[in-house]
Design a protein around this motif. Structure first.
Motif, mmCIF file in Angstrom:
data_model
loop_
_atom_site.group_PDB
_atom_site.id
_atom_site.type_symbol
_atom_site.label_atom_id
_atom_site.label_comp_id
_atom_site.label_asym_id
_atom_site.label_seq_id
_atom_site.Cartn_x
_atom_site.Cartn_y
_atom_site.Cartn_z
ATOM 1 N N TRP A 1 0.833 -1.209 0.000
ATOM 2 C CA TRP A 1 0.000 0.000 0.000
ATOM 3 C C TRP A 1 0.866 1.257 0.000
ATOM 4 O O TRP A 1 0.633 2.181 -0.791
ATOM 5 N N ALA A 2 1.874 1.319 0.875
ATOM 6 C CA ALA A 2 2.743 2.496 0.933
ATOM 7 C C ALA A 2 3.474 2.694 -0.392
ATOM 8 O O ALA A 2 3.587 3.828 -0.891
ATOM 9 N N LYS A 3 3.960 1.612 -0.957
ATOM 10 C CA LYS A 3 4.673 1.704 -2.237
ATOM 11 C C LYS A 3 3.756 2.213 -3.339
ATOM 12 O O LYS A 3 4.164 3.048 -4.172
ATOM 13 N N SER A 4 2.513 1.748 -3.353
ATOM 14 C CA SER A 4 1.568 2.208 -4.377
ATOM 15 C C SER A 4 1.231 3.684 -4.188
ATOM 16 O O SER A 4 1.067 4.418 -5.169
ATOM 17 N N CYS A 5 1.142 4.134 -2.924
ATOM 18 C CA CYS A 5 0.890 5.554 -2.664
ATOM 19 C C CYS A 5 2.031 6.410 -3.197
ATOM 20 O O CYS A 5 1.807 7.474 -3.807
ATOM 21 N N ILE A 6 3.257 5.963 -2.977
ATOM 22 C CA ILE A 6 4.420 6.711 -3.449
ATOM 23 C C ILE A 6 4.452 6.745 -4.973
ATOM 24 O O ILE A 6 4.690 7.796 -5.590
ATOM 25 N N ALA A 7 4.200 5.598 -5.605
ATOM 26 C CA ALA A 7 4.237 5.533 -7.067
ATOM 27 C C ALA A 7 3.151 6.392 -7.694
ATOM 28 O O ALA A 7 3.372 7.052 -8.717
ATOM 29 N N ARG A 8 1.983 6.400 -7.090
ATOM 30 C CA ARG A 8 0.844 7.128 -7.660
ATOM 31 C C ARG A 8 0.915 8.624 -7.383
ATOM 32 O O ARG A 8 0.630 9.447 -8.252
ATOM 33 N N GLU A 9 1.330 8.989 -6.162
ATOM 34 C CA GLU A 9 1.233 10.384 -5.735
ATOM 35 C C GLU A 9 2.532 11.159 -5.886
ATOM 36 O O GLU A 9 2.517 12.389 -5.839
ATOM 37 N N LYS A 10 3.640 10.476 -6.050
ATOM 38 C CA LYS A 10 4.940 11.098 -6.272
ATOM 39 C C LYS A 10 5.224 12.257 -5.302
ATOM 40 O O LYS A 10 5.295 13.426 -5.692
ATOM 41 N N PRO A 11 5.391 11.955 -4.011
ATOM 42 C CA PRO A 11 5.808 13.021 -3.089
ATOM 43 C C PRO A 11 7.153 13.581 -3.525
ATOM 44 O O PRO A 11 7.908 12.930 -4.259
ATOM 45 N N HIS A 12 7.468 14.770 -3.062
ATOM 46 C CA HIS A 12 8.722 15.386 -3.472
ATOM 47 C C HIS A 12 9.932 14.666 -2.881
ATOM 48 O O HIS A 12 11.037 14.760 -3.436
#
Length: 295
Positions: free
Chosen positions: A33-44
């Motif tokens: 879930w965390a990895k998908s959030c990072i991939a989708r939302e691209k935090p700075h």
């Protein structure tokens, strides 16, 4: 990976603050879930404040570094007490970071974003003559000097976040038990330099507290865990938005528990589930019935 400096100076900066992944006892659904959030939302940027592994074993490090290297954003990684070799004493004392070789460019890396720097503070040591075991924090004079030098070298007006593994609280409130050695002085000098906040992990529950020091206030932001070693909240990570001089923290979790219910109101001694009446428990109160396994 270098930060994306195409950000305009006045644009809000969004960071994901992860901690205590503990490969070896990782929560696979939480990590996916965390990895998908990072991939989708691209935090700075992503700040990981230590304890990538459970026992610093080679397979745990291989899994952790592969997971981190797959994140397509700038990452800085702090070293946690679980990341120093437990069983190979030669490596523990003479090559404690050897097993980080696959991500050595991310370990204790300073990240620079427009008008903002994330500066590392080492709190994990190979040994502590003051006590045993060596799981709690110690800000040595050398570590503090390195961090202060990095802050002082920044251009005037740069906002600063500190990334550390251990919360800097030096004494347990109820009885004065020693937690992070040299924590009080460290908090004072960071407050004096107007640091925006200290990001940390180690205790597996999220918090967002302001400590009043002799030299001014210091905000302390702690991330939960993405492992099966939960304390009183489900697995989570922090989404941090910096907009000018304001910081907003959202404790994101798979169970969609509101942030206020995820955050504890004081820093506990360690990551073990609360078993005594005066130990801090988050309002969600998701305390496991038995202590999590350690292997």
């Amino acid at each position: 990976m270098l930060p994306d400096n195409s950000l305009s100076p006045g644009e809000p900066i969004r960071l994901f603050h992860l901690s205590d992944i503990h490969f070896g006892l990782e929560d696979e659904s939480a990590l996916a879930w965390a990895k998908s959030c990072i991939a989708r939302e691209k935090p700075h940027a992503v700040a990981i404040t230590g304890d990538l592994t459970m026992r610093a074993r080679h397979p745990e490090f291989a899994a952790a570094t592969n997971w981190i290297k797959a994140l397509d954003v700038p990452v800085t990684v702090e070293v946690g007490n679980h990341d120093i070799p437990y069983f190979n004493l030669y490596e523990r004392f003479f090559a404690p970071y050897k097993r980080f070789h696959a991500i050595e460019n991310m370990v204790e890396a300073k990240l620079h974003l427009p008008g903002l720097a994330i500066v590392p503070l080492k709190t994990t040591t190979r040994a502590q003559w003051q006590r045993f075991p060596w799981s709690n924090g110690w800000v040595t004079e050398k570590a503090l000097a390195e961090t202060l030098a990095a802050i002082d070298a920044l251009p005037a007006g740069t906002r600063v976040l500190i990334a550390a593994h251990h919360p800097l609280t030096e004494r347990r409130a109820k009885d004065g038990k020693l937690l992070t050695i040299n924590g009080t002085r460290t908090m004072e000098v960071l407050a004096e330099r107007k640091v925006m906040a200290v990001l940390s992990g180690h205790i597996h529950d999220a918090f967002d507290l302001t400590a009043e020091t002799r030299r001014g206030p210091l905000r302390m932001i702690g991330a939960g865990t993405l492992s099966k070693r939960i304390r009183s909240t489900p697995p989570s990570f922090n989404e941090i938005t910096i907009d000018g001089d304001r910081i907003k923290v959202v404790a994101r979790n798979l169970e969609h528990v509101p942030t206020a219910a995820m955050q504890i109101d004081q820093v506990p001694e360690n990551a073990l589930p609360p078993r005594e009446p005066d130990e801090p428990v988050a309002p969600v109160g998701a305390v496991p019935p038995v202590d999590p396994p350690v292997h």
